[in-house]
Design a protein around this motif. Structure first.
Motif, PDB file in Angstrom:
ATOM      1  N   PHE A  68      -0.344  10.416  -0.680  1.00 55.44           N
ATOM      2  CA  PHE A  68       0.787   9.855  -1.419  1.00 55.44           C
ATOM      3  C   PHE A  68       0.289   9.447  -2.801  1.00 55.44           C
ATOM      4  O   PHE A  68      -0.791   8.871  -2.935  1.00 55.44           O
ATOM      5  N   VAL A  69       1.081   9.743  -3.816  1.00 59.40           N
ATOM      6  CA  VAL A  69       0.643   9.573  -5.196  1.00 59.40           C
ATOM      7  C   VAL A  69       1.579   8.624  -5.938  1.00 59.40           C
ATOM      8  O   VAL A  69       2.805   8.726  -5.822  1.00 59.40           O
ATOM      9  N   ALA A  70       0.985   7.697  -6.691  1.00 57.65           N
ATOM     10  CA  ALA A  70       1.749   6.843  -7.603  1.00 57.65           C
ATOM     11  C   ALA A  70       1.698   7.489  -8.983  1.00 57.65           C
ATOM     12  O   ALA A  70       0.618   7.740  -9.528  1.00 57.65           O
ATOM     13  N   TYR A 134      -3.308   6.461  -5.369  1.00 58.01           N
ATOM     14  CA  TYR A 134      -2.940   7.315  -4.241  1.00 58.01           C
ATOM     15  C   TYR A 134      -3.297   6.620  -2.931  1.00 58.01           C
ATOM     16  O   TYR A 134      -4.117   5.698  -2.893  1.00 58.01           O
ATOM     17  N   ALA A 135      -2.654   7.062  -1.869  1.00 56.55           N
ATOM     18  CA  ALA A 135      -2.989   6.625  -0.512  1.00 56.55           C
ATOM     19  C   ALA A 135      -3.247   7.866   0.324  1.00 56.55           C
ATOM     20  O   ALA A 135      -2.593   8.899   0.144  1.00 56.55           O
ATOM     21  N   SER A 136      -4.211   7.773   1.226  1.00 53.03           N
ATOM     22  CA  SER A 136      -4.561   8.893   2.095  1.00 53.03           C
ATOM     23  C   SER A 136      -4.420   8.461   3.547  1.00 53.03           C
ATOM     24  O   SER A 136      -4.949   7.423   3.951  1.00 53.03           O
ATOM     25  N   LEU A 137      -3.694   9.253   4.324  1.00 56.74           N
ATOM     26  CA  LEU A 137      -3.527   9.016   5.757  1.00 56.74           C
ATOM     27  C   LEU A 137      -4.192  10.160   6.510  1.00 56.74           C
ATOM     28  O   LEU A 137      -3.782  11.310   6.384  1.00 56.74           O
ATOM     29  N   VAL A 152      -6.112   3.141   0.454  1.00 54.62           N
ATOM     30  CA  VAL A 152      -5.279   3.015  -0.744  1.00 54.62           C
ATOM     31  C   VAL A 152      -6.180   2.784  -1.946  1.00 54.62           C
ATOM     32  O   VAL A 152      -7.072   1.927  -1.907  1.00 54.62           O
ATOM     33  N   PHE A 153      -5.956   3.543  -3.007  1.00 54.13           N
ATOM     34  CA  PHE A 153      -6.718   3.388  -4.243  1.00 54.13           C
ATOM     35  C   PHE A 153      -5.746   3.282  -5.412  1.00 54.13           C
ATOM     36  O   PHE A 153      -4.897   4.155  -5.602  1.00 54.13           O
ATOM     37  N   GLY A 164      -0.279  -0.640  -5.141  1.00 50.76           N
ATOM     38  CA  GLY A 164      -0.954  -0.484  -3.856  1.00 50.76           C
ATOM     39  C   GLY A 164      -0.021  -0.756  -2.690  1.00 50.76           C
ATOM     40  O   GLY A 164      -0.034  -0.038  -1.683  1.00 50.76           O
ATOM     41  N   SER A 165       0.817  -1.779  -2.825  1.00 52.14           N
ATOM     42  CA  SER A 165       1.768  -2.106  -1.754  1.00 52.14           C
ATOM     43  C   SER A 165       2.761  -0.971  -1.536  1.00 52.14           C
ATOM     44  O   SER A 165       3.096  -0.627  -0.398  1.00 52.14           O
ATOM     45  N   ALA A 166       3.245  -0.378  -2.636  1.00 46.63           N
ATOM     46  CA  ALA A 166       4.207   0.721  -2.518  1.00 46.63           C
ATOM     47  C   ALA A 166       3.562   1.953  -1.888  1.00 46.63           C
ATOM     48  O   ALA A 166       4.174   2.633  -1.056  1.00 46.63           O
ATOM     49  N   LEU A 167       2.335   2.249  -2.273  1.00 48.06           N
ATOM     50  CA  LEU A 167       1.622   3.382  -1.682  1.00 48.06           C
ATOM     51  C   LEU A 167       1.399   3.149  -0.192  1.00 48.06           C
ATOM     52  O   LEU A 167       1.592   4.052   0.633  1.00 48.06           O
TER      53      LEU A 167
END
Length: 424
Positions: A68-70, A134-137, A152-153, A164-167
């Motif tokens: 997931f990308v901000a 970005y967040a990685s799952l 989360v980065f 970070g919270s949104a990601l």
């Protein structure tokens, strides 16, 4: 979250697709800026190829990733003619809406509707400078697997804006649609940056371990996570001292002669094996118990199993990412694998290795097999790498015996990691 930031999910790639290189470079840039901030850039660095390989698995792979990308909202701006006002170049509008059910790989995900809380799909063309986090799952695509791993980065210049919270929310929502019930993550504390108030507010575990209340831990706890374990990240820098090599060699030589040590790279199994498939079946059976056997504090633990095909798919993915897998295993007289260890040579920085698993079966402990594994990996590293720089390993603070062994051959802790879990 700031109004000028939007979160998207990268569409899950099929084996034949090629994820956009600029986007992969942007993700690596965010990760590497974080390593520079932590002071660990010399030991940990991501590449675009790593992200591309994760999003483009082979059909046999059971380890899957969602990212997931901000993105800066300005990256989505277009005038009526379809021109990006910030560059004057033609731009491609984002496809708003969740990923198609056909792109999901678990049956539970197909029940998620287009009106779910999952993030919209990312546009295919993204500029590196527009990605701010970005967040990685990561998860196992198996019906019985219920645990995922979520990181989360946020770019160091865009923190404290709710990104970070949104990601995290987007990734956690996707985890729910995939049928996961627990996600696990990590927070880091750097010793010389911990303040007295953070030490005083530390979270304590029943086993006596504690972790300071650094901002990253406070953030994850505000999302509902609980601290479950505390680990040291340890580093051994090459070349090893003569004394360390002497200790390692002497201890390994104490292993009884009825055990046989094997070592190999990637999926190039030892040629002296009469039946490589049977050997690997035993190797993977033991490895499936690794999470259960390694000290895990208060964490919920889920073991993961591999077939030979899925294991080789994982190895192939890492090879495409520019990495190399180093393996060592020990068999007893019956030919069963009773001890194993694996490490990865990283694509960058050159000469850096990450040791991720070392396990000796309970029935074979106390016979110096762990020392023999370390000696075999050391021999493999120096024989296959012209200029090895360092090897990293992670050990629970409560695992005093392994920490003592590692310290005796030159490992030193340099970061403290808190392992946290969230029940979805």
């Amino acid at each position: 979250m700031a109004e000028n930031i939007v979160v998207f999910e990268i569409p899950y790639a099929c084996p034949q697709s090629q994820p956009d290189h600029d986007l992969m470079l942007a993700l690596a840039t965010v990760f590497n800026r974080e390593q520079e901030h932590l002071g660990t850039a010399a030991l940990s660095e991501a590449t675009p190829e790593e992200f591309s390989a994760c999003l483009n698995p082979s059909p046999d792979s059971v380890v899957k990733h969602r990212i997931f990308v901000a993105l800066k909202a300005s990256a989505l701006a277009e005038d009526a003619s379809g021109v990006d006002p910030t560059t004057g170049a033609a731009s491609k509008a984002p496809k708003l809406g969740v990923a198609d059910d056909a792109s999901r790989d678990r049956s539970t995900a197909s029940n998620a509707s287009a009106n779910s809380n999952t993030a919209p799909v990312l546009p295919h063309e993204v500029r590196v400078r527009d990605v701010v986090g970005y967040a990685s799952l990561m998860y196992w695509d198996q019906p019985e697997a219920k645990q995922g791993y979520l990181s989360v980065f946020t770019d160091v210049d865009y923190r404290r804006q709710g990104i970070g919270s949104a990601l995290h929310e987007a990734a956690a929502n996707r985890a729910r649609t995939l049928g996961l019930s627990i996600v696990e993550g990590w927070v880091v504390a750097i010793s010389d940056r911990i303040t007295p108030p953070q030490r005083e507010a530390a979270v304590h575990l029943p086993n006596g371990d504690s972790f300071p209340m650094v901002p990253e831990l406070a953030a994850t706890m505000s999302w509902g996570y609980e601290l479950g374990n505390v680990e040291y990240m340890n580093a051994l820098h090459f070349p090893m001292t003569e004394d360390a090599i002497a200790i390692l060699t002497a201890r390994a030589a104490e292993m009884p002669s009825n055990f046989q040590v094997y070592s190999w790279l990637d999926a190039d199994y030892p040629p002296e094996l009469a039946d490589p498939a049977k050997f690997m079946e035993s190797f993977l059976r033991l490895r499936s118990y690794a999470n259960e056997e390694i000290p895990a504090g208060e964490l919920s633990v889920e073991n993961h199993s591999h077939t030979l095909a899925s294991w080789e798919a994982l190895v192939e993915r890492d090879v495409r990412a520019g990495k190399q897998l180093l393996n060592a295993a020990i068999c007893d007289e019956s030919g069963q694998v009773v001890a194993l260890s694996t490490a990865q040579r990283q694509a960058r920085p050159e000469g850096v290795f990450h040791q991720d698993t070392t396990l000796v079966a309970p029935s074979a402990r106390g016979q110096k097999l762990g020392w023999a594994l370390k000696a075999a990996l050391h021999k493999l590293i120096v024989s296959t790498c012209d200029q090895p720089r360092a090897i990293l390993t992670w050990n629970a603070v409560s695992n005093k015996s392994m920490l003592h062994i590692n310290e005796s051959i030159g490992f030193h802790p340099f970061l403290l990691e808190g392992v946290v879990q969230l029940r979805l």
